[in-house]
Write a protein that holds these residues in place. Structure first.
Motif, PDB file in Angstrom:
ATOM      1  N   SER A  82       0.752  -1.163   0.027  1.00 24.69           N
ATOM      2  CA  SER A  82       0.063  -0.005   0.059  1.00 24.69           C
ATOM      3  C   SER A  82       0.779   1.166   0.030  1.00 24.69           C
ATOM      4  O   SER A  82       2.262   1.134   0.318  1.00 24.69           O
ATOM      5  N   THR A  84       0.490   3.607   2.059  1.00 26.12           N
ATOM      6  CA  THR A  84       0.641   3.978   3.563  1.00 26.12           C
ATOM      7  C   THR A  84       1.892   3.212   3.986  1.00 26.12           C
ATOM      8  O   THR A  84       2.478   3.771   4.781  1.00 26.12           O
ATOM      9  N   ARG A  88       5.260   5.264   5.314  1.00 26.66           N
ATOM     10  CA  ARG A  88       5.564   4.754   6.728  1.00 26.66           C
ATOM     11  C   ARG A  88       6.978   4.306   6.670  1.00 26.66           C
ATOM     12  O   ARG A  88       7.760   4.799   7.749  1.00 26.66           O
ATOM     13  N   VAL A 130      -8.085   8.147   5.477  1.00 26.91           N
ATOM     14  CA  VAL A 130      -7.491   7.031   6.258  1.00 26.91           C
ATOM     15  C   VAL A 130      -6.221   7.035   6.427  1.00 26.91           C
ATOM     16  O   VAL A 130      -5.709   6.554   7.547  1.00 26.91           O
ATOM     17  N   MET A 131      -5.473   7.350   5.412  1.00 29.58           N
ATOM     18  CA  MET A 131      -3.858   7.690   5.551  1.00 29.58           C
ATOM     19  C   MET A 131      -3.331   8.379   6.486  1.00 29.58           C
ATOM     20  O   MET A 131      -2.522   7.978   7.229  1.00 29.58           O
ATOM     21  N   GLU A 133      -4.820   9.300   9.300  1.00 31.41           N
ATOM     22  CA  GLU A 133      -5.137   8.680  10.520  1.00 31.41           C
ATOM     23  C   GLU A 133      -4.107   7.501  10.767  1.00 31.41           C
ATOM     24  O   GLU A 133      -3.610   7.486  11.914  1.00 31.41           O
ATOM     25  N   LYS A 134      -3.879   6.880   9.812  1.00 29.17           N
ATOM     26  CA  LYS A 134      -2.968   5.717  10.245  1.00 29.17           C
ATOM     27  C   LYS A 134      -1.375   6.238  10.309  1.00 29.17           C
ATOM     28  O   LYS A 134      -0.642   5.533  10.982  1.00 29.17           O
ATOM     29  N   LEU A 135      -1.173   7.391   9.571  1.00 27.33           N
ATOM     30  CA  LEU A 135       0.192   7.738   9.628  1.00 27.33           C
ATOM     31  C   LEU A 135       0.455   8.919  10.781  1.00 27.33           C
ATOM     32  O   LEU A 135       1.409   9.448  10.843  1.00 27.33           O
TER      33      LEU A 135
END
Length: 438
Positions: A82, A84, A88, A130-131, A133-135
């Motif tokens: 992904s 993401t 990361r 969403v990215m 939030e995850k990062l």
């Protein structure tokens, strides 16, 4: 002449601000990410930026920015599950702990709607929110790669372009961008009083309008291929040989059969009364150039060069055609490129008629820089662009530039948009603080 994005500071302004020698020493510095994300590669960069908003009521375009590149890396997209995961990894391995990014802008090779996208030729489903939030970022903004190019126009200098028609741009007037690559992209920019807004377009899928007998026969040829199901966009770096085994005479015969309402045409294709539509992109694109060549090959069989045909088995046909056209070593290749450039210029003229972009028309994409000599030769592109009858004098007032091939205009555009996001957040926070003090 266009300065490097009016949102950037001049050297004199930078000295007046008396910035620290390194932005890392500034308490006002923020880190942001940008990327040019495609089906093959994902290129990511990180910048430290300081934005100076001189007053809370000042137009955003007058806010000034001083920034420096912190890190950059290119990843093979298929090696990661992904985007993401790519970002990361970039943050963990390339950025020091002191440079935690707050936001990101990614130009992606696919349509974007509601900050979501799917990368063409890749199984990545992207969602910017969403990215973020995850990062752990405040925001992740996705833009279509051609929209990124349009934003990047605002950051170009004279050294970044080849000028085909040098007339003065009208400040704050519309700007148009057209680019041929795998497909044909079109877009435009309009000024809202403070800055330019970027608008997407699907103008490359409008109908191709033939202007002479040769182009009319080309449309008939393309119509026949589409009806036969023989036209396709090849996957990148695959299926390099695009040859089709029917002649222009067979196309004419098939159309006569269709017009006579025969149930079956001469090639066994049931066309009935249905119309077969040919878009501009079918002809003005990297995949369209070989089709023009194939059409000419059937039209002028005695001019076929077997050595050139052999080259096309080992290399990308468009590259072979362009090479021989530039070297003037093959008549069919020269005619194919001439037809391509003429159609490209004509479509640029159609876009110009629609928008009247007296702020400038910019030619982007991977094909134009490689064909620059052919675009300039006898002013073929510009002459076809401005060959619009009574409106020709109007189009001659539009500056025309080709963006150089080594300019990473998509990444420039992502940076322009990222700086806008940072400044808007800073102005919003400043206004909020002022309100709380009252």
């Amino acid at each position: 002449s266009r300065d490097r994005d009016e949102e950037l500071m001049s050297d004199a302004e930078q000295k007046q601000q008396q910035e620290p020698s390194s932005l890392a020493e500034s308490s006002d510095a923020v880190c942001y990410l940008v990327g040019d994300i495609g089906g093959t590669n994902a290129r990511v960069q990180a910048y430290l930026s300081v934005c100076h908003c001189r007053s809370e009521d000042e137009a955003e375009s007058k806010a000034s920015t001083h920034e420096e590149l912190v890190a950059q890396k290119t990843y093979a997209s298929n090696d990661h599950k992904s985007l993401t995961a790519v970002i990361r990894k970039f943050i963990d391995e390339e950025l020091p702990d002191t440079h935690k990014p707050t936001s990101a802008v990614f130009a992606v090779a696919g349509p974007v709607a509601h900050n979501k996208s799917t990368i063409t030729n890749l199984l990545w489903q992207l969602d910017g929110d969403v990215m973020a939030e995850k990062l752990g970022l405040e925001s992740v903004q996705l833009v279509n790669d051609f929209a990124g190019i349009a934003y990047g126009i605002l950051a170009l200098t004279d050294d970044d372009v080849h000028t085909l028609h040098d007339v003065k741009a009208v400040p704050k007037d519309p700007i148009a961008v057209i680019g041929a690559g795998t497909g044909l992209g079109e877009g435009y920019l309009t000024h809202n009083g403070g800055e330019y807004d970027v608008w997407a377009s699907e103008g490359g899928h409008s109908d191709f309008a033939p202007r002479d007998e040769l182009e009319m026969d080309l449309v008939k040829y393309m119509s026949m291929m589409i009806a036969q199901g023989k036209w396709k966009k090849p996957e990148p770096d695959t299926d390099p040989k695009l040859h089709h085994e029917f002649s222009i005479e067979e196309v004419h015969r098939a159309q006569r059969a269709s017009h006579a309402k025969d149930e079956e045409c001469a090639l066994g294709v049931q066309l009935g009364t249905d119309k077969v539509r040919v878009s501009v992109e079918r002809i003005v694109s990297g995949t369209g150039l070989p089709h023009i060549y194939n059409f000419l090959k059937h039209r002028y069989p005695s001019a076929v060069n077997e050595d050139v045909e052999a080259e096309m088995l080992a290399d990308t046909p468009a590259a072979v055609i362009s090479k021989h056209a530039a070297a003037k070593t093959d008549m069919l290749c020269q005619k194919a490129v001439e037809t391509f450039v003429s159609a490209f210029g004509s479509e640029a003229g159609n876009l110009a008629l629609t928008l009247l972009p007296f702020g400038g028309l910019y030619v982007a994409g991977g094909i134009a820089p490689k064909m620059l000599g052919l675009l300039k030769e006898n002013q073929l592109f510009w002459k076809n662009m401005t060959d619009k009858g009574r409106l020709s004098p109007v189009l001659k007032r539009i500056p025309v530039h080709v963006i150089k091939g080594d300019v990473e205009v998509g990444l420039l555009g992502a940076r322009v948009l990222a700086r806008r996001i940072i400044r808007k957040r800073m102005n919003r926070d400043k206004n909020s603080n002022n309100q709380s003090k009252k």
